[in-house]
Design an enzyme around this catalytic site. Sequence first.
Site, PDB file in Angstrom:
ATOM      1  N   HIS A 307       0.315 -13.929   8.304  1.00  0.00           N
ATOM      2  CA  HIS A 307       0.851 -13.956   6.949  1.00  0.00           C
ATOM      3  C   HIS A 307       1.368 -15.351   6.651  1.00  0.00           C
ATOM      4  O   HIS A 307       1.873 -16.035   7.549  1.00  0.00           O
ATOM      5  CB  HIS A 307       1.989 -12.929   6.806  1.00  0.00           C
ATOM      6  CG  HIS A 307       2.357 -12.622   5.399  1.00  0.00           C
ATOM      7  ND1 HIS A 307       3.193 -13.431   4.664  1.00  0.00           N
ATOM      8  CD2 HIS A 307       1.984 -11.605   4.574  1.00  0.00           C
ATOM      9  CE1 HIS A 307       3.339 -12.910   3.450  1.00  0.00           C
ATOM     10  NE2 HIS A 307       2.605 -11.814   3.370  1.00  0.00           N
ATOM     11  N   ASP A 365      -1.171  -5.127   5.069  1.00  0.00           N
ATOM     12  CA  ASP A 365      -2.536  -4.725   4.711  1.00  0.00           C
ATOM     13  C   ASP A 365      -3.227  -3.974   5.836  1.00  0.00           C
ATOM     14  O   ASP A 365      -4.147  -3.190   5.595  1.00  0.00           O
ATOM     15  CB  ASP A 365      -3.376  -5.957   4.346  1.00  0.00           C
ATOM     16  CG  ASP A 365      -2.786  -6.726   3.189  1.00  0.00           C
ATOM     17  OD1 ASP A 365      -2.555  -6.095   2.147  1.00  0.00           O
ATOM     18  OD2 ASP A 365      -2.547  -7.931   3.325  1.00  0.00           O
TER      19      ASP A 365
END
Length: 424
Positions: A307, A365
């Site tokens: 991320h 996700d």
Amino acid sequence: MNKKQAIFSLPEDKDYQFDEIDGTLGPSAIDVRKFYEQTKLFLYDPSFMSTASCESKITFIDGDKGILLHRGYNIVDLASGKFDFLEVAYLLLHGELPSENQFLEFQNQINGHTLLHKQVYKILDGFMCGAHPMAIIIGLLSSLSAFYHEADFSDKASIEITSHRMIAKIITIVAAVYKHIIGQKIIYPTNSLDYTSNFLKMMFGVKSEDYIVNQTFREALNIIFILHADHEQNASTSTVRLAGSSGANPFACIAAGVASLWGPLHGGANEAVIHMLNEIGDVKNILSFIEKVKNKVGGVKLMGFGHRVYKNFDPRASVLREQSKKVLALLGNKNDKLMEIAQELERIALQDSYFVERKLYPNVDFYSGIILKAIGIPTIMFTPIFALARVSGWIAQWKEMIEEKGKIGRPRQLYTGEKERKVK
């Protein structure tokens, strides 16, 4: 007390002083708003790696420690199952969790705005059934700026109503878009239901009066909504703020945010995770897949890991990991193949020095797609679900920006093109 200052020493042996600003949490910032005025130089920071574009009281992230706070409340606590999504939406908008009476009033306000004008459905009918739902959602949200174009957004009451409309109408829009692309009859809102149940009924009901909401699905989706509600100044939120800084209609600003979210490096990543797991196909193929990732064979990427902000576990992923187990167990899918691949992929990747050294941990996700798939939501609707939840954060950020009455956003650039030249 004297303010802390940062000193810039430039080649002509002149020093320039700029105030250091402290936030309540996180790194301090150097106030360089007058940097160009004093130095005649720009600061070069592509992708805003070290630049605070605004001041905000809504969301705080500590990526190194894996902490996400909304108005000071930890996301793990907010997504514990004790709170309704609209309670978190209220928190984002108003700064405090609602009392029981405040929540009921807020819920009634949202329910009062779920219906769409009949002309919106005519616009929806103009899209091909094969169109991507994100494209349709952008179009429909933009069209709402034509229905609500006369509001005075310097007026507090107008800002409040606009916020309610935005949060209310997005569930109706997303569900209607889904019905359109699969060729089913539109199901209209049932405002006696809670927000998440209302959405599920519009999504999956065939005959409105016959549909019964599965509470397992409702609870899982409620948590997904909460976990996706806001995430500080990411690409889509920054897009909403930049568009809003010009005084643009808020429905157009939110549509711009949806367009930014659509990208595979942003909201589209959960779709990519499912595609990746399907591509792997079997647990026995994981090691060879990982080797392709490490050796960059054919552009193969490990989706759902790493991320831009988090250099530790994404706290949202930790919540969803446990939630995915509960959902699959309750549905009798304890041996779900994609979940089995996902868990083994996670285990191997977290023990592999290549990924550990690069701090590539699972993000939100990675697990959200598995839950959505179990609920029965098709992959093409994953990003629209993300957008639906994020509308609450976008409108809270827009509201904060409007109330601050700041200047229009205007990033600078480092020009590297041709110098002035004459036409021959």
